[in-house]
Design an enzyme around this catalytic site. Structure first.
Site, PDB file in Angstrom:
ATOM      1  N   GLY A  82      57.354  40.340  -1.969  1.00 24.81           N
ATOM      2  CA  GLY A  82      56.151  40.425  -1.137  1.00 24.81           C
ATOM      3  C   GLY A  82      55.669  39.093  -0.583  1.00 24.81           C
ATOM      4  O   GLY A  82      54.519  38.972  -0.165  1.00 24.81           O
ATOM      5  N   MET A 129      64.216  47.152   1.874  1.00 21.41           N
ATOM      6  CA  MET A 129      65.678  47.188   1.732  1.00 21.41           C
ATOM      7  C   MET A 129      66.310  48.560   1.937  1.00 21.41           C
ATOM      8  O   MET A 129      67.489  48.740   1.644  1.00 21.41           O
ATOM      9  CB  MET A 129      66.072  46.672   0.339  1.00 21.41           C
ATOM     10  CG  MET A 129      65.633  45.250   0.074  1.00 21.41           C
ATOM     11  SD  MET A 129      66.254  44.145   1.362  1.00 21.41           S
ATOM     12  CE  MET A 129      65.314  42.672   1.019  1.00 21.41           C
ATOM     13  N   ASN A 182      61.031  44.270  12.145  1.00 23.52           N
ATOM     14  CA  ASN A 182      61.617  43.766  10.899  1.00 23.52           C
ATOM     15  C   ASN A 182      61.946  42.297  11.091  1.00 23.52           C
ATOM     16  O   ASN A 182      62.141  41.835  12.215  1.00 23.52           O
ATOM     17  CB  ASN A 182      62.905  44.542  10.589  1.00 23.52           C
ATOM     18  CG  ASN A 182      63.568  44.069   9.301  1.00 23.52           C
ATOM     19  OD1 ASN A 182      62.889  43.843   8.292  1.00 23.52           O
ATOM     20  ND2 ASN A 182      64.876  43.902   9.319  1.00 23.52           N
ATOM     21  N   HIS A 209      64.783  39.424   9.713  1.00 20.15           N
ATOM     22  CA  HIS A 209      66.032  39.242   8.985  1.00 20.15           C
ATOM     23  C   HIS A 209      66.293  37.743   8.871  1.00 20.15           C
ATOM     24  O   HIS A 209      66.117  37.009   9.848  1.00 20.15           O
ATOM     25  CB  HIS A 209      67.183  39.941   9.731  1.00 20.15           C
ATOM     26  CG  HIS A 209      68.475  39.838   9.003  1.00 20.15           C
ATOM     27  ND1 HIS A 209      68.751  40.578   7.873  1.00 20.15           N
ATOM     28  CD2 HIS A 209      69.559  39.040   9.209  1.00 20.15           C
ATOM     29  CE1 HIS A 209      69.952  40.255   7.422  1.00 20.15           C
ATOM     30  NE2 HIS A 209      70.453  39.322   8.213  1.00 20.15           N
ATOM     31  N   ASP A 255      69.504  46.402  10.825  1.00 19.69           N
ATOM     32  CA  ASP A 255      69.482  45.111  11.547  1.00 19.69           C
ATOM     33  C   ASP A 255      70.093  45.197  12.946  1.00 19.69           C
ATOM     34  O   ASP A 255      70.746  44.238  13.398  1.00 19.69           O
ATOM     35  CB  ASP A 255      70.246  44.030  10.741  1.00 19.69           C
ATOM     36  CG  ASP A 255      69.707  43.865   9.328  1.00 19.69           C
ATOM     37  OD1 ASP A 255      68.497  44.061   9.123  1.00 19.69           O
ATOM     38  OD2 ASP A 255      70.503  43.539   8.428  1.00 19.69           O
ATOM     39  N   GLU A 284      60.494  29.223   5.349  1.00 17.55           N
ATOM     40  CA  GLU A 284      59.393  28.451   5.956  1.00 17.55           C
ATOM     41  C   GLU A 284      59.279  28.762   7.451  1.00 17.55           C
ATOM     42  O   GLU A 284      58.179  28.851   7.988  1.00 17.55           O
ATOM     43  CB  GLU A 284      59.596  26.944   5.736  1.00 17.55           C
ATOM     44  CG  GLU A 284      59.298  26.494   4.322  1.00 17.55           C
ATOM     45  CD  GLU A 284      57.918  26.957   3.824  1.00 17.55           C
ATOM     46  OE1 GLU A 284      56.915  26.653   4.493  1.00 17.55           O
ATOM     47  OE2 GLU A 284      57.851  27.647   2.790  1.00 17.55           O
ATOM     48  N   GLU A 314      60.421  31.615   8.850  1.00 19.33           N
ATOM     49  CA  GLU A 314      59.994  33.023   8.935  1.00 19.33           C
ATOM     50  C   GLU A 314      58.473  33.143   8.891  1.00 19.33           C
ATOM     51  O   GLU A 314      57.886  33.992   9.558  1.00 19.33           O
ATOM     52  CB  GLU A 314      60.565  33.833   7.761  1.00 19.33           C
ATOM     53  CG  GLU A 314      62.055  34.056   7.808  1.00 19.33           C
ATOM     54  CD  GLU A 314      62.506  34.979   6.685  1.00 19.33           C
ATOM     55  OE1 GLU A 314      61.858  36.006   6.434  1.00 19.33           O
ATOM     56  OE2 GLU A 314      63.524  34.663   6.043  1.00 19.33           O
TER      57      GLU A 314
END
Ligand code: GAR
Length: 227
Positions: A16, A98, A113, A115, A156, A183, A185
């Site tokens: 999380g 997931m 999403n 990735h 994806d 970092e 993301e």
């Protein structure tokens, strides 16, 4: 004028960290988001506690509670998106989620999403977390990054909204690389949510285009090429 907020459900399966980043930024006034629901695919996702601490409603929907196969996949997806519908959210953000959850038609273009690699490389079923970073190191590539994309019904594979590169260093481990990617993301994902709520993201077929920021719109000036 009050700033428009993105109404959001966040889907998690693990630690999380991404959810926590959203909550912290929203609390600090840095992300105009109203997180109305957190759905976890497992009862023991550590991230559930961040939702509980922030007073956000939670639901657990486990894939194992549905039959194996395509029909079970659909029922699992329906259970998740029914909860999102009930919560009245405009967007759903997968954050370390997931499982494959097929989208009902009314959620097409409303689920995103992140990735931890530059899609279409190092992605697909079974590619998550440190496995992705180890595959990057094993392949010997010099640049990786993160990708925020719309979700469709494959792993994806949906249209790419935003990508940011991250260098791979000679002495990297999957762990050190993963930290550096995360970092990035932490900036990229909220940035995309802000662009979505500002109505700047346009999807046509596989291509996503981003309109320039309106004058006076709050942004991280200079940090991104479109601003
Ligand atoms: C992030 O690094 C995200 O890119 C990755 O999981 C992490 C978030 O999970 N997602 C994937 O690998 C999806 N294929 P967390 O917020 O629970 O740490």
């Amino acid at each position: 004028m009050t700033e428009a907020k993105i109404t959001l459900a966040v889907l998690i399966s693990g630690s999380g960290r991404t959810l926590k980043n959203f909550i912290d930024l929203a609390t600090e006034g840095e992300l105009p988001a109203d997180i109305r629901l957190v759905v976890s695919s497992t009862t023991n996702a550590a991230g559930l506690r961040f939702a509980e601490e922030a007073g956000i409603k939670t639901r657990v929907v486990c894939r194992g509670d549905f039959a194996a196969g395509v029909a079970g996949d659909k029922e699992f997806g329906d259970a998740i998106f029914d909860a999102c519908r009930e919560a009245g959210v405009d967007y759903v953000a997968m954050a370390g989620f997931m499982k494959l959850a097929p989208l009902p038609d009314d959620f097409a273009g409303r689920v995103v999403n992140i990735h931890p690699a530059l899609i279409p490389a190092f992605c697909g079923k079974g590619m998550y977390g440190d496995r992705v970073h180890q595959a990057v190191l094993d392949a010997g590539v010099k640049v990786t990054g993160c990708t925020v994309h719309f979700v469709d019904n494959e792993y994806d594979a949906g249209p790419i909204i935003w990508q940011q590169p991250v260098p791979v260093f000679d002495d990297d481990t999957a762990e050190s690389l993963g930290k550096r990617v995360f970092e990035v993301e932490k900036e990229a994902y909220p940035h995309v949510l802000k662009m979505l709520v500002a109505g700047r993201v346009k999807l046509e077929g596989r291509r996503v285009t981003i309109a320039k920021a309106a004058r006076g719109e709050r942004s991280r000036a200079g940090a991104y090429p479109d601003e």
